[in-house]
Write a protein that holds these residues in place. Structure first.
Motif, PDB file in Angstrom:
ATOM      1  N   ALA A   1       0.834  -1.208   0.000  1.00  0.00           N
ATOM      2  CA  ALA A   1       0.000   0.000   0.000  1.00  0.00           C
ATOM      3  C   ALA A   1       0.866   1.255   0.000  1.00  0.00           C
ATOM      4  O   ALA A   1       0.452   2.298  -0.517  1.00  0.00           O
ATOM      5  CB  ALA A   1      -0.937  -0.001   1.204  1.00  0.00           C
ATOM      6  N   ASN A   2       2.072   1.161   0.544  1.00  0.00           N
ATOM      7  CA  ASN A   2       2.966   2.321   0.589  1.00  0.00           C
ATOM      8  C   ASN A   2       3.554   2.670  -0.773  1.00  0.00           C
ATOM      9  O   ASN A   2       4.117   3.748  -0.939  1.00  0.00           O
ATOM     10  CB  ASN A   2       4.084   2.094   1.613  1.00  0.00           C
ATOM     11  N   LEU A   3       3.411   1.770  -1.757  1.00  0.00           N
ATOM     12  CA  LEU A   3       3.877   2.094  -3.106  1.00  0.00           C
ATOM     13  C   LEU A   3       3.103   3.290  -3.668  1.00  0.00           C
ATOM     14  O   LEU A   3       3.609   4.025  -4.506  1.00  0.00           O
ATOM     15  CB  LEU A   3       3.738   0.885  -4.036  1.00  0.00           C
ATOM     16  N   ALA A   4       1.890   3.489  -3.176  1.00  0.00           N
ATOM     17  CA  ALA A   4       1.082   4.627  -3.620  1.00  0.00           C
ATOM     18  C   ALA A   4       1.733   5.953  -3.217  1.00  0.00           C
ATOM     19  O   ALA A   4       1.426   6.995  -3.804  1.00  0.00           O
ATOM     20  CB  ALA A   4      -0.321   4.534  -3.042  1.00  0.00           C
ATOM     21  N   LEU A   5       2.632   5.926  -2.235  1.00  0.00           N
ATOM     22  CA  LEU A   5       3.305   7.141  -1.781  1.00  0.00           C
ATOM     23  C   LEU A   5       4.473   7.535  -2.679  1.00  0.00           C
ATOM     24  O   LEU A   5       4.988   8.635  -2.567  1.00  0.00           O
ATOM     25  CB  LEU A   5       3.812   6.947  -0.346  1.00  0.00           C
ATOM     26  N   LEU A   6       4.869   6.633  -3.565  1.00  0.00           N
ATOM     27  CA  LEU A   6       5.992   6.930  -4.456  1.00  0.00           C
ATOM     28  C   LEU A   6       5.584   7.978  -5.494  1.00  0.00           C
ATOM     29  O   LEU A   6       4.408   8.079  -5.856  1.00  0.00           O
ATOM     30  CB  LEU A   6       6.440   5.662  -5.193  1.00  0.00           C
ATOM     31  N   PRO A   7       6.554   8.737  -5.995  1.00  0.00           N
ATOM     32  CA  PRO A   7       6.246   9.655  -7.095  1.00  0.00           C
ATOM     33  C   PRO A   7       5.731   8.869  -8.309  1.00  0.00           C
ATOM     34  O   PRO A   7       6.078   7.695  -8.492  1.00  0.00           O
ATOM     35  CB  PRO A   7       7.599  10.307  -7.417  1.00  0.00           C
ATOM     36  N   ASP A   8       4.905   9.516  -9.132  1.00  0.00           N
ATOM     37  CA  ASP A   8       4.293   8.838 -10.275  1.00  0.00           C
ATOM     38  C   ASP A   8       5.310   8.131 -11.162  1.00  0.00           C
ATOM     39  O   ASP A   8       5.094   6.992 -11.565  1.00  0.00           O
ATOM     40  CB  ASP A   8       3.487   9.831 -11.117  1.00  0.00           C
ATOM     41  N   LYS A   9       6.424   8.782 -11.469  1.00  0.00           N
ATOM     42  CA  LYS A   9       7.402   8.168 -12.375  1.00  0.00           C
ATOM     43  C   LYS A   9       7.954   6.861 -11.811  1.00  0.00           C
ATOM     44  O   LYS A   9       8.192   5.922 -12.549  1.00  0.00           O
ATOM     45  CB  LYS A   9       8.520   9.146 -12.717  1.00  0.00           C
ATOM     46  N   ALA A  10       8.122   6.797 -10.508  1.00  0.00           N
ATOM     47  CA  ALA A  10       8.600   5.567  -9.878  1.00  0.00           C
ATOM     48  C   ALA A  10       7.502   4.505  -9.890  1.00  0.00           C
ATOM     49  O   ALA A  10       7.777   3.323 -10.129  1.00  0.00           O
ATOM     50  CB  ALA A  10       9.063   5.850  -8.453  1.00  0.00           C
ATOM     51  N   LYS A  11       6.248   4.913  -9.651  1.00  0.00           N
ATOM     52  CA  LYS A  11       5.129   3.955  -9.707  1.00  0.00           C
ATOM     53  C   LYS A  11       4.972   3.405 -11.118  1.00  0.00           C
ATOM     54  O   LYS A  11       4.796   2.204 -11.317  1.00  0.00           O
ATOM     55  CB  LYS A  11       3.819   4.629  -9.275  1.00  0.00           C
ATOM     56  N   PHE A  12       5.015   4.302 -12.109  1.00  0.00           N
ATOM     57  CA  PHE A  12       4.818   3.873 -13.494  1.00  0.00           C
ATOM     58  C   PHE A  12       5.917   2.916 -13.940  1.00  0.00           C
ATOM     59  O   PHE A  12       5.656   1.960 -14.664  1.00  0.00           O
ATOM     60  CB  PHE A  12       4.775   5.078 -14.440  1.00  0.00           C
ATOM     61  N   ALA A  13       7.143   3.150 -13.484  1.00  0.00           N
ATOM     62  CA  ALA A  13       8.245   2.251 -13.841  1.00  0.00           C
ATOM     63  C   ALA A  13       7.992   0.854 -13.277  1.00  0.00           C
ATOM     64  O   ALA A  13       8.235  -0.149 -13.950  1.00  0.00           O
ATOM     65  CB  ALA A  13       9.576   2.806 -13.342  1.00  0.00           C
ATOM     66  N   GLY A  14       7.473   0.791 -12.053  1.00  0.00           N
ATOM     67  CA  GLY A  14       7.161  -0.502 -11.442  1.00  0.00           C
ATOM     68  C   GLY A  14       6.020  -1.205 -12.160  1.00  0.00           C
ATOM     69  O   GLY A  14       6.082  -2.412 -12.424  1.00  0.00           O
ATOM     70  N   GLU A  15       4.980  -0.450 -12.490  1.00  0.00           N
ATOM     71  CA  GLU A  15       3.854  -1.029 -13.216  1.00  0.00           C
ATOM     72  C   GLU A  15       4.304  -1.548 -14.581  1.00  0.00           C
ATOM     73  O   GLU A  15       3.900  -2.632 -15.008  1.00  0.00           O
ATOM     74  CB  GLU A  15       2.749   0.024 -13.401  1.00  0.00           C
ATOM     75  N   ASN A  16       5.131  -0.748 -15.254  1.00  0.00           N
ATOM     76  CA  ASN A  16       5.580  -1.149 -16.579  1.00  0.00           C
ATOM     77  C   ASN A  16       6.405  -2.427 -16.525  1.00  0.00           C
ATOM     78  O   ASN A  16       6.238  -3.316 -17.364  1.00  0.00           O
ATOM     79  CB  ASN A  16       6.374  -0.027 -17.244  1.00  0.00           C
ATOM     80  N   TYR A  17       7.277  -2.525 -15.537  1.00  0.00           N
ATOM     81  CA  TYR A  17       8.072  -3.741 -15.385  1.00  0.00           C
ATOM     82  C   TYR A  17       7.151  -4.948 -15.168  1.00  0.00           C
ATOM     83  O   TYR A  17       7.327  -5.989 -15.801  1.00  0.00           O
ATOM     84  CB  TYR A  17       9.058  -3.594 -14.220  1.00  0.00           C
ATOM     85  N   ASN A  18       6.153  -4.803 -14.312  1.00  0.00           N
ATOM     86  CA  ASN A  18       5.219  -5.903 -14.070  1.00  0.00           C
ATOM     87  C   ASN A  18       4.458  -6.289 -15.336  1.00  0.00           C
ATOM     88  O   ASN A  18       4.166  -7.469 -15.559  1.00  0.00           O
ATOM     89  CB  ASN A  18       4.242  -5.543 -12.955  1.00  0.00           C
ATOM     90  N   HIS A  19       4.133  -5.323 -16.179  1.00  0.00           N
ATOM     91  CA  HIS A  19       3.408  -5.611 -17.422  1.00  0.00           C
ATOM     92  C   HIS A  19       4.208  -6.504 -18.364  1.00  0.00           C
ATOM     93  O   HIS A  19       3.624  -7.187 -19.209  1.00  0.00           O
ATOM     94  CB  HIS A  19       3.051  -4.318 -18.153  1.00  0.00           C
ATOM     95  N   GLN A  20       5.527  -6.510 -18.211  1.00  0.00           N
ATOM     96  CA  GLN A  20       6.370  -7.330 -19.090  1.00  0.00           C
ATOM     97  C   GLN A  20       6.187  -8.823 -18.825  1.00  0.00           C
ATOM     98  O   GLN A  20       6.685  -9.660 -19.585  1.00  0.00           O
ATOM     99  CB  GLN A  20       7.847  -6.947 -18.946  1.00  0.00           C
ATOM    100  N   PHE A  21       5.468  -9.152 -17.758  1.00  0.00           N
ATOM    101  CA  PHE A  21       5.255 -10.558 -17.411  1.00  0.00           C
ATOM    102  C   PHE A  21       3.783 -10.948 -17.516  1.00  0.00           C
ATOM    103  O   PHE A  21       3.347 -11.935 -16.928  1.00  0.00           O
ATOM    104  CB  PHE A  21       5.814 -10.839 -16.013  1.00  0.00           C
TER     105      PHE A  21
END
Length: 163
Positions: free
Chosen positions: A68-88
């Motif tokens: 839940a604390n990932l929501a506290l990250l800046p958008d660019k950091a969140k988007f990078a994590g989401e994008n990495y997950n999308h690769q799988f």
């Protein structure tokens, strides 16, 4: 004079056909490596954007373990994590189709073209996601890449069930 390498290298007709089929099977390795490169790019982007964000948060280990604390990250950091997950997600189908076509010899020039189209679309999706992240642009590219997967599946499945 100039020596020209003979086109057939002394091979007989059936040997030439087999060589061509092997080359086609191996041609799918290029797009597979391309998609792996997109995933590695997403991994690097994740590292480059997440580490500074997590460092500046000065989060405790317990906070880092709570997703839940990932929501506290800046958008660019969140988007990078989401994008990495999308690769799988959908790319897994791409890998299965390519490797299956390579293993069975059911790939052809169209399969390779579709595979490269998929990789190109996934790269565009990645770039949109980690830059300006306009969802409808990303969604359009996602849908196109999904249609390419459906086309690859249809083409390979048709050849398989036609044998």
């Amino acid at each position: 004079g100039v020596w020209h390498f003979p086109a057939t290298c002394g091979l007989k007709g059936t040997e030439i056909k087999e060589l061509g089929e092997n080359m086609m099977e191996n041609a799918l390795l290029g797009p597979v490596l391309g998609q792996v490169a997109v995933t590695i790019l997403a991994f690097i982007m994740l590292f480059v954007r997440r580490i500074p964000a997590l460092t500046s948060m000065k989060a405790t280990n317990a906070q880092l373990q709570d997703k839940a604390n990932l929501a506290l990250l800046p958008d660019k950091a969140k988007f990078a994590g989401e994008n990495y997950n999308h690769q799988f997600e959908m790319p897994v189908l791409f890998y299965v189709l390519c490797l299956g076509a390579m293993a069975t010899g059911l790939g052809d020039a169209l399969t390779v073209q579709l595979a490269w189209a998929y990789v190109g679309l996934r790269l565009v999706h990645h770039v949109i996601h980690v830059t300006y992240n306009k969802v409808m642009h990303r969604f359009a590219v996602f849908m196109l890449s999904g249609l390419v997967i459906v086309a690859m599946f249809g083409q390979i499945a048709f050849k398989y069930w036609s044998i």
